[in-house]
Design a protein around this motif. Structure first.
Motif: not given
Length: 85
Positions: A45-57, A31-43
């Motif tokens: 801006i990365f939304v896993p398949e089947g999820e609506t939250r980013t990896s950092a969320e 995705i284009r906008e960063s969301r979440g604080r759990n993780g680092f790097g690409y977390d």
């Protein structure tokens, strides 16, 4: 064209020279906008398949259960169980 994946490889090499190499993939969308604080790097801006939250969320437990590393290591479990007897 915003697809992406985290990829991990894991190897188990035994003293007799036998080896098992596995690969785990965690596919999703970038995705284009960063969301979440759990993780680092690409977390964020990365939304896993089947999820609506980013990896950092996701919680650490949720990430561990479905991540590329977890998938790769789960593929090694049968070999590790053989070693354990």
């Amino acid at each position: 064209h915003r697809g992406g994946a985290f990829v991990a490889a894991a190897a188990l090499v035994l003293p007799d020279g036998s080896e098992t190499v596995v690969r785990g993939e965690w596919r999703g969308t970038i995705i284009r906008e960063s969301r979440g604080r759990n993780g680092f790097g690409y977390d964020p801006i990365f939304v896993p398949e089947g999820e609506t939250r980013t990896s950092a969320e996701l919680s650490a437990e949720e990430k561990d259960a479905d991540s590329h590393r977890g998938r790769a290591l789960r593929k090694l479990l049968p070999e590790l169980r053989k070693l354990a007897g």
